[in-house]
Write an enzyme that holds these catalytic residues in place. Structure first.
Site, PDB file in Angstrom:
ATOM      1  N   LYS A  78       0.846  -1.193   0.000  1.00 11.63           N
ATOM      2  CA  LYS A  78       0.000   0.000   0.000  1.00 11.63           C
ATOM      3  C   LYS A  78       0.878   1.238   0.000  1.00 11.63           C
ATOM      4  CE  LYS A  78      -2.964   2.740   3.047  1.00 11.63           C
ATOM      5  NZ  LYS A  78      -3.573   2.868   4.380  1.00 11.63           N
ATOM      6  N   GLU A  87      -7.234  12.388  13.388  1.00  3.77           N
ATOM      7  CA  GLU A  87      -6.383  11.235  13.707  1.00  3.77           C
ATOM      8  C   GLU A  87      -5.330  11.527  14.771  1.00  3.77           C
ATOM      9  OE1 GLU A  87      -3.847   7.786  11.357  1.00  3.77           O
ATOM     10  OE2 GLU A  87      -5.039   9.247  10.262  1.00  3.77           O
TER      11      GLU A  87
END
EC number: 5.4.4.2
Length: 471
Positions: free
Chosen positions: A226, A275
């Site tokens: 990824k 986050e």
């Protein structure tokens, strides 16, 4: 360790002056007291003239803790091009604490984020070819402010930080600190008309779409699992951008996010990140796995349907699991105990729904918050997997300079409590221009147009804070 005292104010000022004389250099006195209610934005705005270019703003989700710093009484900086930058800042901070004195009036002032507090952040990748827009933002920049407002559930606290030398008069130092803190008042912040967006340019959009095609091909070839690719939107306004209205809109609209701003020499890095990278409260550390996202619905039923779609989407679940595994492993290496739930839940901001898994651990005594920052950054949610390979790919094919985008930003106090968010949903403001950043995780079956649409959603909070949709 910072010397923290509640005994007679005069006696402790004398103690600090004696220490300064003993070590033959100035020491820092950090004087804290509880004050009447004070609006954080008004305090931030108050510093615009005297401390322009040297301000910091931090508010955690639901505004449980807000910290505003004005001025730079002590600066900690590193330009190390490797992981040594974390240790360099940590060691500078440890040396500083040995000759700093926190003086407070009441026992309850022994509170997290009161007294000497270090604000700042790191760049995403110290080895990237940095664009000139990030001039004055080092690989790690931190400072202890001259003045600091801390808003907690127990009330507001004001901290005044001042260097003193051994030859100063104790009574003058004493009266100066007390008088300043006692009489401190600021005018209320008043919202003024914000500059209007005059033009918008999607920088290197075609190159970014091609980068996604390149990445998916490489992932199919098993070169890596990824990579996160970000893009940039350049907004030009009809006048100078004021930071205070931007912060106010973010605070009002993004109440489940960390709202932050840090100024460096005429430039302001500002954003509202959902986050958390790492939080330390005593011996407990916490992180958030936030990866996999989708839009919000037009009504409650539609929102629930879209959320369930995300919870059952294989691509997003795979992306999320990669992040959970990496953060869990980092915690296991630094903690005596680690807890995590069996699966993700939904975490909703105004514009986006995310897959969310919290991880909690008990930090070993030998480890610091900077150790965990080093191990966690960048998580697969911001860089990719494997970590080192993903960062190499970003350097090679991402058509923008990340600077501090998607990097750790936050604070740490003299007791080593602290919190760092990941600086996403953010922008770099200078004069009448704003560069906004958004990225998305690329895996084997990612589609360029779908990823482009995802970044459009992620850009919305900052576009709104700057005055609305593009005109």
């Amino acid at each position: 360790m910072v010397t923290t005292v509640q005994r007679t104010f005069r006696k402790e000022v004398l103690h600090a002056l004696h220490k300064a004389k003993e070590v033959n250099h100035a020491v820092l006195i950090s004087y804290s007291r509880q004050i009447e209610s004070l609006d954080p934005l008004s305090f931030f705005n108050y510093g615009a003239k005297k401390y322009t270019g040297n301000r910091f703003f931090w508010s955690d989700p639901e505004s449980e803790l807000t910290i505003v710093g004005l001025g730079k009484e002590a600066v900690f900086q590193t330009n190390q091009k490797n992981s040594e930058r974390y240790r360099e800042v940590f060691e500078q901070w440890e040396r500083f604490k040995k000759t700093a004195f926190h003086i407070y009036e009441e026992e309850k002032l022994q509170h997290s984020a009161v007294g000497p507090v270090l604000f700042g952040g790191f760049s995403f990748d110290p080895c990237e070819e940095r664009g000139s827009q990030w001039d004055h933002f080092s690989e790690g920049d931190f400072f202890v402010p001259a003045l600091m407002l801390t808003m907690t559930a127990e009330g507001p606290f004001l901290t005044v930080n001042r260097w003193v030398s051994g030859g100063e008069d104790a009574e003058a130092v004493l009266e100066g600190l007390k008088a300043f803190a006692a009489e401190f008042m600021v005018p209320d912040f008043k919202q003024e008309d914000q500059a209007v967006i005059a033009a918008a340019e999607e920088l290197d959009k075609d190159d970014w779409l091609k980068a996604i095609e390149t990445a998916t091909s490489q992932i199919k070839e098993k070169q890596y699992d990824k990579v996160v690719l970000a893009r940039e939107l350049l907004l030009t306004f009809d006048g100078p951008i004021q930071i205070e209205p931007v912060l106010k809109t973010l605070l009002d609209d993004q109440q489940t996010s960390y709202v932050f701003a840090i100024e460096q020499e005429g430039k302001t890095f500002v954003g509202a990140s959902p986050e958390r990278l790492i939080k330390r409260d005593g011996g407990t550390v916490m992180s958030s796995c936030l990866a996999g996202s989708i839009k919000r619905g037009v009504n409650e039923e539609d929102d629930r349907r879209i959320g369930l779609e995300l919870l059952n989407d294989e691509k997003n679940l795979l992306e999320h699991d990669i992040v959970v595994g990496m953060i869990h492993n980092a915690f296991v290496s630094s903690c005596s105990e680690v807890e995590k739930p069996d699966g993700p839940v939904l975490y909703k901001t105004k514009s986006v729904q995310h897959l969310f898994t919290p991880i909690v651990g008990q930090l070993r005594e030998s480890a610091s918050i900077f150790d965990l920052i080093e191990k966690l950054h960048p998580t697969p949610a911001l860089g990719g997997s494997p970590q080192e390979k993903a960062v190499d790919v970003i350097r090679e094919i991402e058509p923008m300079s990340r600077g501090w985008y998607a990097a750790p930003i936050g604070w740490i106090d003299s007791q080593d409590n602290g919190e760092f968010a990941v600086a996403i949903r953010s922008g770099l403001i200078e004069g009448s221009t704003a560069r906004l950043f958004a990225g998305c995780g690329i895996v084997e079956d990612s589609e360029p147009i779908s990823e482009y649409e995802e970044t459009q959603i992620k850009l919305k909070p900052m576009i709104s804070a700057l005055g609305g949709e593009r005109r």
